[in-house]
Design a protein around this motif. Structure first.
Motif, mmCIF file in Angstrom:
data_model
loop_
_atom_site.group_PDB
_atom_site.id
_atom_site.type_symbol
_atom_site.label_atom_id
_atom_site.label_comp_id
_atom_site.label_asym_id
_atom_site.label_seq_id
_atom_site.Cartn_x
_atom_site.Cartn_y
_atom_site.Cartn_z
ATOM 1 N N LYS A 89 -7.972 -1.285 5.829
ATOM 2 C CA LYS A 89 -6.756 -0.070 5.420
ATOM 3 C C LYS A 89 -6.268 -0.642 4.052
ATOM 4 C CE LYS A 89 -5.130 1.704 9.663
ATOM 5 N NZ LYS A 89 -4.144 1.882 10.446
ATOM 6 N N ASN A 90 -6.033 -1.983 3.726
ATOM 7 C CA ASN A 90 -5.699 -2.663 2.715
ATOM 8 C C ASN A 90 -6.633 -2.010 1.439
ATOM 9 O OD1 ASN A 90 -3.169 -3.341 3.754
ATOM 10 N ND2 ASN A 90 -3.968 -5.378 4.033
ATOM 11 N N LYS A 91 -7.773 -2.330 1.673
ATOM 12 C CA LYS A 91 -8.893 -2.167 0.634
ATOM 13 C C LYS A 91 -9.093 -0.585 0.345
ATOM 14 C CE LYS A 91 -11.985 -6.075 1.432
ATOM 15 N NZ LYS A 91 -13.162 -6.445 2.045
ATOM 16 N N LEU A 92 -8.802 0.288 1.398
ATOM 17 C CA LEU A 92 -8.954 1.722 1.134
ATOM 18 C C LEU A 92 -7.810 2.130 0.683
ATOM 19 C CD1 LEU A 92 -10.460 4.159 2.085
ATOM 20 C CD2 LEU A 92 -9.095 4.281 4.119
ATOM 21 N N ASN A 93 -6.564 1.821 0.722
ATOM 22 C CA ASN A 93 -5.382 2.030 0.152
ATOM 23 C C ASN A 93 -5.584 1.446 -1.387
ATOM 24 O OD1 ASN A 93 -4.165 3.043 2.213
ATOM 25 N ND2 ASN A 93 -3.092 1.186 2.846
ATOM 26 N N SER A 94 -6.052 0.566 -1.885
ATOM 27 C CA SER A 94 -6.267 0.051 -3.057
ATOM 28 C C SER A 94 -7.241 0.979 -3.908
ATOM 29 C CB SER A 94 -6.683 -1.348 -3.177
ATOM 30 O OG SER A 94 -8.119 -1.503 -2.896
ATOM 31 N N TYR A 95 -8.150 1.485 -3.070
ATOM 32 C CA TYR A 95 -8.962 2.665 -3.843
ATOM 33 C C TYR A 95 -8.518 3.957 -4.060
ATOM 34 C CZ TYR A 95 -12.882 -0.568 -3.454
ATOM 35 O OH TYR A 95 -13.910 -1.812 -3.488
ATOM 36 N N GLU A 96 -7.507 4.185 -3.128
ATOM 37 C CA GLU A 96 -6.863 5.814 -2.987
ATOM 38 C C GLU A 96 -6.035 5.757 -4.416
ATOM 39 O OE1 GLU A 96 -5.400 5.970 0.650
ATOM 40 O OE2 GLU A 96 -7.239 6.864 1.478
ATOM 41 N N ASP A 97 -5.341 4.633 -4.619
ATOM 42 C CA ASP A 97 -4.568 4.362 -5.826
ATOM 43 C C ASP A 97 -4.980 4.567 -7.018
ATOM 44 O OD1 ASP A 97 -2.506 3.744 -4.082
ATOM 45 O OD2 ASP A 97 -2.265 1.941 -4.068
ATOM 46 N N LEU A 98 -6.289 4.369 -7.175
ATOM 47 C CA LEU A 98 -7.075 4.548 -8.592
ATOM 48 C C LEU A 98 -7.195 6.060 -9.015
ATOM 49 C CD1 LEU A 98 -10.124 1.965 -8.076
ATOM 50 C CD2 LEU A 98 -7.922 1.710 -9.328
#
Length: 98
Positions: A89-98
């Motif tokens: 989830k943390n990795k996914l959130n970091s990609y969504e922020d881009l």
């Protein structure tokens, strides 16, 4: 040896009114770690909550040691899966922020 984070198995068993053989059996199933210091057996204090739960499972719910072993192995797997989900989830959130 410094025994500040250790509790004597004899003292623990007296307090909880369980036989020392129960703790020994938990150790044989690799559910608890026994530390030997000054020719006496100790439990680490960070294990006490789990041992208390195992005592309740065994003496109040009549779950045998094999069942306790299965339950704790499944609980470990659940915790590992929760950790993996958190990481993903943390990795996914970091990609969504881009």
């Amino acid at each position: 040896m410094n025994t500040t984070n250790l509790i004597s198995i004899e003292q623990f068993c007296t307090h909880y009114n369980v036989p020392v053989t129960f703790i020994t059996a938990l150790h044989e199933y690799e559910l608890v770690e026994i530390t030997i210091a000054d020719s006496e057996n100790y439990l680490q204090t960070n294990q006490l909550n789990d041992v208390e739960k195992m005592i309740r499972l065994h003496y109040e719910l009549d779950i045998n040691l094999e069942g306790i072993d299965a339950i704790y192995n499944l609980l470990k797997q659940v915790e590992n899966l929760k950790s993996q989900i958190r990481t993903l989830k943390n990795k996914l959130n970091s990609y969504e922020d881009l």
